[in-house]
Design an enzyme around this catalytic site. Structure first.
Site, PDB file in Angstrom:
ATOM      1  N   ARG A  56      -7.329   2.861  -5.814  1.00 45.54           N
ATOM      2  CA  ARG A  56      -8.462   3.406  -5.061  1.00 45.54           C
ATOM      3  C   ARG A  56      -8.550   4.896  -5.382  1.00 45.54           C
ATOM      4  O   ARG A  56      -9.240   5.294  -6.277  1.00 45.54           O
ATOM      5  CB  ARG A  56      -8.283   3.118  -3.560  1.00 45.54           C
ATOM      6  N   LYS A  57      -7.756   5.723  -4.656  1.00 50.45           N
ATOM      7  CA  LYS A  57      -7.786   7.165  -4.922  1.00 50.45           C
ATOM      8  C   LYS A  57      -6.478   7.662  -5.526  1.00 50.45           C
ATOM      9  O   LYS A  57      -6.467   8.583  -6.327  1.00 50.45           O
ATOM     10  CB  LYS A  57      -8.031   7.921  -3.621  1.00 50.45           C
ATOM     11  N   THR A  65       3.340   0.238  -4.589  1.00 50.99           N
ATOM     12  CA  THR A  65       4.015  -0.870  -5.276  1.00 50.99           C
ATOM     13  C   THR A  65       3.541  -0.999  -6.728  1.00 50.99           C
ATOM     14  O   THR A  65       4.358  -1.145  -7.653  1.00 50.99           O
ATOM     15  CB  THR A  65       3.699  -2.196  -4.544  1.00 50.99           C
ATOM     16  N   THR A  66       2.226  -0.940  -6.913  1.00 56.25           N
ATOM     17  CA  THR A  66       1.635  -1.156  -8.242  1.00 56.25           C
ATOM     18  C   THR A  66       2.131  -0.083  -9.218  1.00 56.25           C
ATOM     19  O   THR A  66       2.496  -0.380 -10.364  1.00 56.25           O
ATOM     20  CB  THR A  66       0.092  -1.087  -8.140  1.00 56.25           C
ATOM     21  N   TRP A  67       2.149   1.134  -8.745  1.00 59.18           N
ATOM     22  CA  TRP A  67       2.609   2.263  -9.572  1.00 59.18           C
ATOM     23  C   TRP A  67       4.094   2.115  -9.894  1.00 59.18           C
ATOM     24  O   TRP A  67       4.517   2.284 -11.039  1.00 59.18           O
ATOM     25  CB  TRP A  67       2.338   3.561  -8.808  1.00 59.18           C
ATOM     26  N   LYS A  97       0.805  -1.234   0.000  1.00 56.30           N
ATOM     27  CA  LYS A  97       0.000   0.000   0.000  1.00 56.30           C
ATOM     28  C   LYS A  97       0.831   1.274   0.000  1.00 56.30           C
ATOM     29  O   LYS A  97       0.344   2.354   0.303  1.00 56.30           O
ATOM     30  CB  LYS A  97      -1.015   0.029   1.173  1.00 56.30           C
ATOM     31  N   HIS A 131       8.318  -7.489  -0.656  1.00 59.66           N
ATOM     32  CA  HIS A 131       7.889  -6.787   0.561  1.00 59.66           C
ATOM     33  C   HIS A 131       8.829  -7.121   1.721  1.00 59.66           C
ATOM     34  O   HIS A 131       8.574  -6.735   2.858  1.00 59.66           O
ATOM     35  CB  HIS A 131       6.458  -7.189   0.946  1.00 59.66           C
ATOM     36  N   ARG A 134       5.915   5.646   1.796  1.00 54.96           N
ATOM     37  CA  ARG A 134       4.722   6.507   1.785  1.00 54.96           C
ATOM     38  C   ARG A 134       4.356   6.889   3.207  1.00 54.96           C
ATOM     39  O   ARG A 134       4.662   6.133   4.151  1.00 54.96           O
ATOM     40  CB  ARG A 134       3.574   5.726   1.132  1.00 54.96           C
TER      41      ARG A 134
HETATM   42  P1  A3P Z   1      -4.925   4.472  -2.032  1.00 53.16           P
HETATM   43  O1  A3P Z   1      -5.613   3.298  -1.446  1.00 53.16           O
HETATM   44  O2  A3P Z   1      -4.525   5.478  -1.000  1.00 53.16           O
HETATM   45  O3  A3P Z   1      -5.654   5.088  -3.153  1.00 53.16           O
HETATM   46  P2  A3P Z   1       0.190  -0.828  -3.481  1.00 53.16           P
HETATM   47  O4  A3P Z   1       0.337  -0.828  -4.936  1.00 53.16           O
HETATM   48  O5  A3P Z   1       1.497  -0.811  -2.723  1.00 53.16           O
HETATM   49  O6  A3P Z   1      -0.754  -1.886  -3.020  1.00 53.16           O
HETATM   50  O7  A3P Z   1      -0.462   0.586  -3.100  1.00 53.16           O
HETATM   51  C1  A3P Z   1      -1.786   0.880  -3.455  1.00 53.16           C
HETATM   52  C2  A3P Z   1      -1.970   2.378  -3.366  1.00 53.16           C
HETATM   53  O8  A3P Z   1      -1.326   2.999  -4.471  1.00 53.16           O
HETATM   54  C3  A3P Z   1      -3.433   2.763  -3.427  1.00 53.16           C
HETATM   55  O9  A3P Z   1      -3.538   3.953  -2.648  1.00 53.16           O
HETATM   56  C4  A3P Z   1      -3.598   3.028  -4.906  1.00 53.16           C
HETATM   57  O10 A3P Z   1      -4.708   3.818  -5.234  1.00 53.16           O
HETATM   58  C5  A3P Z   1      -2.284   3.733  -5.221  1.00 53.16           C
HETATM   59  N1  A3P Z   1      -1.938   3.671  -6.648  1.00 53.16           N
HETATM   60  C6  A3P Z   1      -2.045   2.625  -7.488  1.00 53.16           C
HETATM   61  N2  A3P Z   1      -1.667   2.951  -8.719  1.00 53.16           N
HETATM   62  C7  A3P Z   1      -1.309   4.261  -8.679  1.00 53.16           C
HETATM   63  C8  A3P Z   1      -0.847   5.192  -9.661  1.00 53.16           C
HETATM   64  N3  A3P Z   1      -0.687   4.839 -10.937  1.00 53.16           N
HETATM   65  N4  A3P Z   1      -0.571   6.447  -9.255  1.00 53.16           N
HETATM   66  C9  A3P Z   1      -0.728   6.816  -7.970  1.00 53.16           C
HETATM   67  N5  A3P Z   1      -1.184   5.985  -7.007  1.00 53.16           N
HETATM   68  C10 A3P Z   1      -1.463   4.723  -7.350  1.00 53.16           C
END
Ligand code: A3P
Length: 317
Positions: free
Chosen positions: A283-284, A64-66, A61, A125, A150
């Protein structure tokens, strides 16, 4: 610790079962999913690092995905032009493009990592102190590590809502999540110690560990992409700059673009240990949403826990 000893070892470690998605075990001072422990063991015995490997490290969270999307698009831009309609990220979720290291290794016989073309991008992780020594020892492998950090309050809120929605834990309260987080009892927790370990190593070996902050990336995504490319050893050429390749990568990996893709709306990423709807990783995508879910008292409690070891006072990378 041999891979087969992973299960044996796990059974001797402190266990946390009140955590909604899955049991955790405390190992080396960190709480890890029980199912990942065989992978931690296998990483030490079976994993063969390659000099060009790049690890993407994070607490869940934290973005990671980004980071996976940006690193993948940057490293593979010669083969896959980021503005092209056929770019893999338009058809596959970021988690499908960059595998998790310890979770893949947890399954003996799975040689998915060995089959990846160089440079391999591998996500983890694991805390720095639990990475295989071959990666971290001075004079060991020359692999690079990119860490994304973060604001812990946003990490907590993001995780809490993810678990409630995606892990069928509708009754999980923010108070429960806060107590567990402050106690370090969450995946890869304590979060602040996880971040400090990587931060420390990025100061000691800046050419090997790059420490990024999610909030800074949101403010200046193009700067983050350039830093990442330089760090990975593939800086943008003058021609690429002139052609707008950096902005193409920023746009391709932006929250707005990724969430507009069918694969991230309806697709699922399947791992050996579970499957997760791609949509639940988005999510946001903003900084500071914690204030919509946590009271000022809750925030002060978490800030106090984190401040003590000094994470909050660390200068921006
Ligand atoms: P929020 O839940 O605050 O929106 P992870 O990838 O480590 O699981 O983290 C997920 C968080 O990264 C979520 O935050 C998600 O919305 C946010 N996220 C995913 N893709 C993103 C992107 N392309 N740019 C910015 N934030 C992103």
């Amino acid at each position: 610790m041999a891979a087969s000893a992973g299960d044996e070892l796990a059974s001797s470690l402190p266990r946390e079962t009140r955590y909604p998605p899955f049991p955790l075990r405390r190992y080396g001072g960190f709480w890890l999913p029980e199912y990942a422990l065989p992978g931690v063991a296998a990483a030490r015995t079976r994993f063969e690092p390659r000099p060009s490997d790049v690890f993407l490290a994070s607490v869940p969270k934290s973005g990671t995905t980004w980071l996976k999307a940006i690193a993948f698009a940057t490293a593979s831009r010669a083969e896959h032009p980021p503005s092209g309609d056929a770019h893999p990220l338009r058809r596959r979720g970021p988690h499908d493009c960059v595998p998790f290291f310890e979770f893949t290794l947890a399954y003996p016989g799975d040689d998915a990592l060995a089959a990846l073309p160089p440079p391999r991008l591998l996500s983890t992780h694991l805390p720095y102190s639990l990475l295989p020594e071959r990666l971290t020892a001075d004079g060991g492998s020359s692999c690079r590590i990119v860490y994304i950090c973060r604001d812990p309050k946003d990490v907590l809120v993001s995780w809490w809502l993810f678990v409630k929605k995606s892990m069928a834990a509708a009754s999980y309260t923010i108070k429960e999540a806060l107590e567990q987080f402050c106690d370090g009892r969450c995946v890869a927790g304590p979060q602040w110690r996880h971040a400090l370990e990587y931060r420390e190593e990025s100061r000691r070996r800046p050419e090997k560990v790059l420490f990024l902050r999610y909030e800074e990336m949101l403010r200046e995504p193009a700067r983050a992409v350039r830093r990442l490319a330089e760090f990975m050893g593939c800086p943008f050429s003058g021609e690429e700059e002139a052609a707008g390749v950096v902005d193409d990568i920023v746009d391709l990996c932006s929250f707005g673009h990724l969430t507009s893709l069918e694969v991230n709306k309806t697709g699922v990423t399947s791992w050996r240990y579970n499957s997760v709807a791609n949509g639940s990783f988005f999510r946001k995508g903003v900084a500071g949403d914690w204030s919509n879910h946590m009271s000022p008292e809750m925030a002060a409690r978490l800030d106090g826990v984190v401040e003590e070891p000094g994470l909050a006072s660390l200068p921006m990378a």
